[in-house]
Design a protein around this motif. Structure first.
Motif, mmCIF file in Angstrom:
data_model
loop_
_atom_site.group_PDB
_atom_site.id
_atom_site.type_symbol
_atom_site.label_atom_id
_atom_site.label_comp_id
_atom_site.label_asym_id
_atom_site.label_seq_id
_atom_site.Cartn_x
_atom_site.Cartn_y
_atom_site.Cartn_z
ATOM 1 N N ASN A 15 -10.156 33.462 -14.386
ATOM 2 C CA ASN A 15 -11.330 33.786 -14.424
ATOM 3 C C ASN A 15 -12.033 33.019 -15.839
ATOM 4 O OD1 ASN A 15 -9.877 34.970 -16.512
ATOM 5 N ND2 ASN A 15 -10.766 36.960 -16.477
ATOM 6 N N GLY A 16 -11.596 31.869 -16.160
ATOM 7 C CA GLY A 16 -12.278 31.150 -17.090
ATOM 8 C C GLY A 16 -11.882 31.279 -18.544
ATOM 9 N N TYR A 17 -11.035 32.212 -19.024
ATOM 10 C CA TYR A 17 -10.910 32.354 -20.379
ATOM 11 C C TYR A 17 -9.757 31.204 -20.948
ATOM 12 C CZ TYR A 17 -13.626 36.399 -20.833
ATOM 13 O OH TYR A 17 -14.683 37.329 -20.833
ATOM 14 N N LYS A 18 -9.918 30.530 -21.871
ATOM 15 C CA LYS A 18 -8.844 29.529 -22.670
ATOM 16 C C LYS A 18 -7.773 30.673 -23.276
ATOM 17 C CE LYS A 18 -9.882 26.071 -24.513
ATOM 18 N NZ LYS A 18 -10.713 24.863 -25.612
ATOM 19 N N THR A 19 -6.564 30.454 -23.130
ATOM 20 C CA THR A 19 -5.990 31.665 -23.827
ATOM 21 C C THR A 19 -4.479 30.969 -24.196
ATOM 22 O OG1 THR A 19 -5.246 33.770 -23.997
ATOM 23 C CG2 THR A 19 -4.981 32.671 -21.851
ATOM 24 N N ARG A 20 -3.679 31.866 -24.702
ATOM 25 C CA ARG A 20 -2.094 31.270 -25.031
ATOM 26 C C ARG A 20 -1.347 32.686 -25.169
ATOM 27 N NH1 ARG A 20 -4.991 28.388 -30.258
ATOM 28 N NH2 ARG A 20 -5.067 26.446 -29.282
ATOM 29 N N LYS A 21 -0.154 32.437 -24.162
ATOM 30 C CA LYS A 21 0.654 33.574 -24.331
ATOM 31 C C LYS A 21 1.611 33.580 -25.686
ATOM 32 C CE LYS A 21 1.682 33.171 -19.433
ATOM 33 N NZ LYS A 21 2.578 32.738 -18.361
ATOM 34 N N PHE A 22 1.454 34.932 -26.278
ATOM 35 C CA PHE A 22 2.350 35.094 -27.175
ATOM 36 C C PHE A 22 3.745 34.536 -27.098
ATOM 37 C CE2 PHE A 22 4.883 37.800 -30.301
ATOM 38 C CZ PHE A 22 4.536 37.477 -31.420
ATOM 39 N N ILE A 70 -1.342 42.423 -24.707
ATOM 40 C CA ILE A 70 -2.913 42.186 -23.989
ATOM 41 C C ILE A 70 -2.622 41.341 -22.915
ATOM 42 C CG2 ILE A 70 -4.864 40.882 -24.504
ATOM 43 C CD1 ILE A 70 -4.381 41.628 -27.561
ATOM 44 N N ASP A 71 -3.004 41.561 -21.870
ATOM 45 C CA ASP A 71 -2.947 40.766 -20.484
ATOM 46 C C ASP A 71 -4.179 40.101 -20.263
ATOM 47 O OD1 ASP A 71 -4.540 42.545 -19.177
ATOM 48 O OD2 ASP A 71 -2.623 43.851 -18.405
ATOM 49 N N GLU A 72 -4.342 39.310 -19.128
ATOM 50 C CA GLU A 72 -5.261 38.658 -18.861
ATOM 51 C C GLU A 72 -6.589 39.271 -18.629
ATOM 52 O OE1 GLU A 72 -4.547 35.512 -16.108
ATOM 53 O OE2 GLU A 72 -2.910 34.473 -17.424
ATOM 54 N N ALA A 73 -6.341 40.583 -18.054
ATOM 55 C CA ALA A 73 -7.445 41.408 -17.680
ATOM 56 C C ALA A 73 -8.268 42.033 -18.984
ATOM 57 C CB ALA A 73 -7.067 42.604 -16.733
ATOM 58 N N ASP A 74 -7.512 42.096 -20.053
ATOM 59 C CA ASP A 74 -8.027 42.632 -21.376
ATOM 60 C C ASP A 74 -8.982 41.466 -22.055
ATOM 61 O OD1 ASP A 74 -6.699 44.937 -20.907
ATOM 62 O OD2 ASP A 74 -4.878 43.977 -21.630
ATOM 63 N N LEU A 75 -8.887 40.246 -21.604
ATOM 64 C CA LEU A 75 -9.314 39.150 -22.720
ATOM 65 C C LEU A 75 -10.800 39.277 -22.813
ATOM 66 C CD1 LEU A 75 -7.529 35.945 -21.081
ATOM 67 C CD2 LEU A 75 -7.202 37.121 -23.236
ATOM 68 N N GLY A 102 -8.366 38.143 -38.965
ATOM 69 C CA GLY A 102 -7.661 39.337 -39.353
ATOM 70 C C GLY A 102 -8.487 40.453 -38.151
ATOM 71 N N ASP A 103 -9.092 40.032 -37.399
ATOM 72 C CA ASP A 103 -10.044 40.997 -36.707
ATOM 73 C C ASP A 103 -9.085 41.402 -35.234
ATOM 74 O OD1 ASP A 103 -11.974 41.014 -38.326
ATOM 75 O OD2 ASP A 103 -12.774 38.943 -37.213
ATOM 76 N N ASP A 104 -9.328 42.361 -34.793
ATOM 77 C CA ASP A 104 -8.697 42.832 -33.657
ATOM 78 C C ASP A 104 -9.085 42.242 -32.115
ATOM 79 O OD1 ASP A 104 -6.836 44.310 -31.931
ATOM 80 O OD2 ASP A 104 -7.987 46.231 -31.971
ATOM 81 N N VAL A 105 -9.277 40.922 -32.123
ATOM 82 C CA VAL A 105 -9.762 40.302 -30.940
ATOM 83 C C VAL A 105 -8.722 40.353 -29.646
ATOM 84 C CG1 VAL A 105 -11.223 38.786 -32.521
ATOM 85 C CG2 VAL A 105 -8.853 38.116 -31.840
ATOM 86 N N THR A 106 -9.103 39.942 -28.683
ATOM 87 C CA THR A 106 -8.378 39.955 -27.522
ATOM 88 C C THR A 106 -8.546 38.340 -27.094
ATOM 89 O OG1 THR A 106 -9.896 40.825 -26.269
ATOM 90 C CG2 THR A 106 -8.300 42.285 -27.093
ATOM 91 N N GLU A 107 -7.643 37.458 -27.500
ATOM 92 C CA GLU A 107 -8.030 36.152 -27.240
ATOM 93 C C GLU A 107 -6.724 35.561 -26.806
ATOM 94 O OE1 GLU A 107 -11.387 35.550 -30.533
ATOM 95 O OE2 GLU A 107 -9.719 34.297 -30.605
ATOM 96 N N CYS A 108 -5.418 36.236 -27.200
ATOM 97 C CA CYS A 108 -4.017 35.553 -26.709
ATOM 98 C C CYS A 108 -3.613 36.904 -26.020
ATOM 99 C CB CYS A 108 -3.204 34.994 -28.055
ATOM 100 S SG CYS A 108 -3.975 33.702 -28.630
ATOM 101 N N THR A 109 -2.521 36.583 -25.147
ATOM 102 C CA THR A 109 -1.889 37.625 -24.403
ATOM 103 C C THR A 109 -0.653 37.924 -25.010
ATOM 104 O OG1 THR A 109 -0.932 35.909 -22.609
ATOM 105 C CG2 THR A 109 -3.184 36.915 -22.165
ATOM 106 N N GLY A 110 -0.161 39.045 -24.786
ATOM 107 C CA GLY A 110 1.215 39.397 -25.226
ATOM 108 C C GLY A 110 1.019 40.233 -26.698
#
Length: 444
Positions: A357-364, A407-412, A394-402
């Motif tokens: 769905n187009g999000y750039k991410t990284r797996k923990f 956090i999974d890809e559906a949460d990004l 330091g923020d509670d972002v959802t950018e990397c999974t695990g």
């Protein structure tokens, strides 16, 4: 200033903005040249001494912060949260890893980013790529994407404000080691890693109580040194903020304490190497999966010909699938040459991918595995795993999974706030710190 510092202008300069107005650029550079230093040469020398301890195997480097800083961030809260995360990670590494930690932030200058493509396409529209707030705007319009040299002055002003806040926080009592519980009050109740950190903080409290009972003065723990760093990408900015130190007569880059050259701009005959080889700051170079041992040795000859411990740090970014295969050759050959460099792992940039769905991410798990591979290589060679270099917030972002709070890809989409690359959030950062401390103990 010495014309010798301008020979870079005759060499290939990659990843530079194409400013349409030369007069406006000259005016911005002249203004920068008239402004005070952001950091001082003596601070850079102090950091170099501490990085020499890293290179000798006597300390560990923790470097972290935003992928790309934004001019739109206002107030102290975001910076305080970032500092809190770095401080907590440093406490975990120092106490659980039993190692002195050198702390460097990716802030007060990280406003520009190299890009893999000079253009960006959306819905059939092609515009110049966003290159960071120091160059142009993230807004997708033709006008916003024009490089504006006045943004270099804005970068200086934003960096100065950031450094003022960092110094206030770190010297004014906020970073007092005796306040380790206070950094965790908003975090411990609903976070497994927060509870783990709180247990460690209780151990530190008991240790400090013991020290005080023995008559040890703990006032020295009331402040910490956190240095600033960024990629020295924009050469006009770095040249304008290169000054001659009155003590030594040597040039220093006064835009930040620690400057690094990226994987895309480390060509030996290029402008970035030419300028940074002449300044006396401690410097870093990113080495990707295609870097060879001969590349590393040539970079040492170019940037550290006097073989000065603390001068040069190699920041490896191999990717989890390649670190165990590619890193040993580099470390082994550099070590055999007698050069004393710091080896630091950047487990972020080699492990980026794009979701459906187009999000750039990284797996923990990938980030953690590259760090594990980095430690395994150094253990097998009998060399020192010198540190980690992270993109974090330091923020509670959802950018990397695990991570601990999975956090999974559906949460990004929930809090995907980065201007460029995905960052670890606070929970993931602390999870990583505990794992790195364990790896460090196993190596020693």
């Amino acid at each position: 200033m010495s014309t010798d510092l301008d020979t870079w202008r005759e060499l290939p300069a990659l990843q530079q903005p194409d400013y349409p107005d030369a007069a406006a650029l000259a005016a911005a550079v002249a203004e920068l040249q008239s402004l005070p230093p952001l950091v001082f040469a003596g601070e850079c020398d102090q950091l170099k001494e501490r990085l020499a301890a890293v290179a000798r195997g006597e300390a560990f480097l923790l470097q972290g912060g935003d992928c790309a800083e934004s001019f739109d961030v206002r107030g102290a809260d975001a910076l305080r949260a970032k500092l809190k995360t770095l401080l907590q990670m440093a406490v975990v590494l120092t106490y659980a890893g039993s190692v002195p930690v050198v702390k460097i932030g990716r802030f007060a200058g990280q406003y520009a980013k190299p890009r893999s493509s000079p253009v960006e396409k959306r819905n059939g529209v092609e515009l110049p790529s966003y290159r960071g707030d120091a160059v142009n705007s993230i807004e997708f319009t033709a006008e916003a994407r024009i490089p504006d040299p006045q943004r270099l002055v804005k970068m200086y002003n934003a960096s100065a404000a950031t450094l003022n806040l960092v110094r206030a926080f770190t010297k004014g009592g906020y970073a007092d080691l005796r306040q380790v519980h206070a950094w965790n009050q908003d975090f411990v109740a609903d976070s497994p890693v927060g509870q783990r950190y709180e247990a460690l903080a209780a151990e530190i409290d008991r240790a400090l109580d013991f020290m005080r009972a023995c008559g040890v003065d703990t006032d020295a723990l009331s402040s910490v040194d956190i240095y600033s760093s960024h990629e020295a990408l924009l050469l006009e900015y770095e040249r304008a903020l290169t000054r001659i130190d009155s003590r030594t007569g040597q040039p220093y880059g006064v835009s930040g304490h620690f400057l690094w050259i990226g994987e895309r701009t480390r060509n030996l005959d290029g402008a970035h190497i030419d300028l940074l080889r002449k300044i006396r700051n401690p410097i870093g170079v990113k080495l990707g999966p295609n870097a060879t041992a001969d590349d590393a040795l040539a970079l040492i000859d170019a940037l550290d010909p006097e073989r000065e411990p603390g001068r040069l740090t190699f920041i490896t970014r191999m990717g989890t699938g390649k670190v165990r295969e590619n890193l040993p050759r580099l470390v082994d050959k550099v070590t055999a040459s007698g050069a004393v460099v710091g080896w630091v792992c950047d487990p972020m940039h080699g492990n980026t991918y794009e979701t459906a769905n187009g999000y750039k991410t990284r797996k923990f798990t990938d980030v953690l595995d590259e760090v594990r591979g980095f430690f395994e290589v150094h253990r097998s060679l009998g060399t020192h795993p010198g540190g980690i270099h992270m993109e974090l917030t330091g923020d509670d972002v959802t950018e990397c999974t695990g991570g601990g709070h999975v956090i999974d890809e559906a949460d990004l989409h929930q809090r995907y706030e980065t201007a460029c690359d995905p960052r670890l959030n606070r929970t993931q950062s602390l999870d990583l710190a505990f794992e790195v401390a364990r790896m460090y103990r196993e190596n020693h």
